[in-house]
Design a protein around this motif. Sequence first.
Motif: not given
Length: 179
Positions: A2-25
């Motif tokens: 999540i980035v504000d109008f000044a380009g500052e990051i308000a929140y960030e996260d990352a996850v691993d995707i298991k078994k990539p399938e379109a509707s699940r992702i």
Amino acid sequence: VIVDFAGEIAYEDAVDIKKPEASRIAAQLADLVRTALSNAKIPRKRVLGIGIGCPGRVDLHAGTIISYGRIRNMQNFPIRDYLSKELKIPVRIHNNGSVIAQALYRRGVGKSYKSLIVILIRSGVGGAFISDGKIFVNHHRTSLEIGHMPISIGGELCKCGARGCLETHISEDVLVAES
């Protein structure tokens, strides 16, 4: 992120995707947005929209991922409409290479140039071209998916069915297999 109008990051996260399938992702992405808004304590009514950098060929007008071979059932997938309906927030999509190029053009190594070309080598070979701040598209579709440009007559068989495509020489899978 999540980035504000000044380009500052308000929140960030990352996850691993298991078994990539379109509707699940897509469902996982909707959950990630809900979690991000909650953790950043941002009321949904204050969110103007969501931007998604999608892999593969993208139809900007229809809001679909036309195709992406690494994710099962990711053909003509209506990612924009699915997320807009799930989250009740406007969603805009573009190709991931275009999103990276725009960031580099506005805030990175390309900010002092009039034009910029970015090549992204992953499962395929794509990228983006920006001129005077505008990303080049062709008929509302991302246009620099150059991995299927033939460069060797009678070369290796590509997943698209043709032979000698650029990505049969320099895609991520080829480079990893050669190392």
